[in-house]
Design an enzyme around this catalytic site. Structure first.
Site, PDB file in Angstrom:
ATOM      1  N   HIS A  74     -20.813  18.607  63.040  1.00 56.33           N
ATOM      2  CA  HIS A  74     -20.580  17.182  62.837  1.00 56.33           C
ATOM      3  C   HIS A  74     -19.473  16.633  63.731  1.00 56.33           C
ATOM      4  CE1 HIS A  74     -23.450  16.920  59.621  1.00 56.33           C
ATOM      5  NE2 HIS A  74     -22.841  17.872  58.937  1.00 56.33           N
ATOM      6  N   ARG A 116     -17.930  26.369  63.918  1.00 57.39           N
ATOM      7  CA  ARG A 116     -19.154  26.092  63.186  1.00 57.39           C
ATOM      8  C   ARG A 116     -20.139  25.498  64.183  1.00 57.39           C
ATOM      9  NH1 ARG A 116     -20.229  22.124  58.018  1.00 57.39           N
ATOM     10  NH2 ARG A 116     -19.536  20.488  59.462  1.00 57.39           N
ATOM     11  N   GLU A 132     -25.359  25.894  51.302  1.00 50.26           N
ATOM     12  CA  GLU A 132     -25.162  24.470  51.033  1.00 50.26           C
ATOM     13  C   GLU A 132     -26.423  23.772  50.545  1.00 50.26           C
ATOM     14  OE1 GLU A 132     -23.754  22.751  54.697  1.00 50.26           O
ATOM     15  OE2 GLU A 132     -24.997  24.074  55.908  1.00 50.26           O
TER      16      GLU A 132
END
Length: 264
Positions: free
Chosen positions: A50, A75, A154
């Site tokens: 993100h 990540r 998640e």
């Protein structure tokens, strides 16, 4: 911290007594990560999912973090396993892979992050050799132990498959994404990373990790929540993103100045 200490990160996070706090950075500025690495964080995570990092800037940031004396993790974007191996080549101490929903996803992740016989990581760790100071043979023999592959849990599917995911050789630990997990468990009704249902899921995840002899990590929105998660038994937590820390710090100073001006 010297190279040997930085490359001892994998051993530390695998220690059942580990309780580490990491910075989390999505703004693609190596100088920013260098500043954060001067603080008492145990590591710095670069968020490429993100955040706005591309591969060249992330690789440069890994070096900045290591020069500052801390291990760097990244990540990766969803399914971008090619970048995982290239970041390890650049000297990253670990890779966090989002949306690992099954043992099959976990195996695909391991293929690019572990050398044979565990995976199929391709050879080319030029920067990692520079950072570690190891010979090629020694790096090949030790890289699987010196770096960690962390699968994100998640979704509802991932939570249901957590034992299967943890059972995949080469998966060193898991990382709970509480916001996405809360969206999934509420069928899209809310973003509630601190809800009681998420606490229950997190404690279940820690218990599963303990049963498999692996470690659990999680994102926390701030330091107080990070402390709660460490008490749950998480080995590695994020104490908020750099954007929240930046704005919180700015807000605090603005409010302090205005309070004096207003006589409050």
């Amino acid at each position: 911290m010297n190279a040997a200490d930085i490359d001892g990160f994998a051993a530390r996070i695998r220690n059942p007594e580990s309780r580490m706090i990491s910075a989390w950075v999505g703004i693609p500025d190596p100088l920013l990560v260098n500043h954060l690495a001067q603080e008492a964080f145990d590591a710095v995570v670069l968020d490429m999912q993100h955040g706005m990092w591309d591969l060249p800037s992330a690789a440069a940031a890994v070096s900045h973090v290591r020069i500052a004396g801390k291990p760097a993790l990244a990540r990766i974007p969803v399914g971008d396993f090619a970048s995982a191996s290239r970041l390890l080549d650049a000297g990253a101490s670990g890779i966090i892979a989002p949306m690992i929903n099954s043992a099959e996803d976990a195996k695909a992740f391991v293929k690019t992050t572990k050398y044979p016989p565990v995976g199929e990581r391709s050879w080319g760790p030029s920067l990692a050799l520079n950072h570690t100071g190891l010979s090629a043979d020694d790096y090949l023999k030790n890289a699987n132990d010196l770096t960690v592959a962390i699968a994100m849990i998640e979704t509802r599917a991932a939570l249901e498959a957590i034992d299967d995911i943890l059972g995949v050789p080469g998966i060193d630990g898991i990382f709970i994404g509480p916001s996405d997990l809360s969206i999934a468990l509420s069928n899209g009704d809310q973003v509630a990373p601190n809800a009681a249902e998420i606490d229950s899921a997190m404690q279940h995840a820690v218990a599963c990790c303990s049963a498999h002899g692996k470690f659990a990590c999680a994102f926390a929105g701030d330091g107080e929540r990070a402390g709660e998660l460490l008490k749950f038994g998480f080995a590695f937590v994020i104490a908020g993103a750099e954007t929240a820390q930046l704005r919180s710090g700015a807000r605090k100073q603005i409010n302090a100045a205005r309070k004096i001006v207003s006589g409050g």
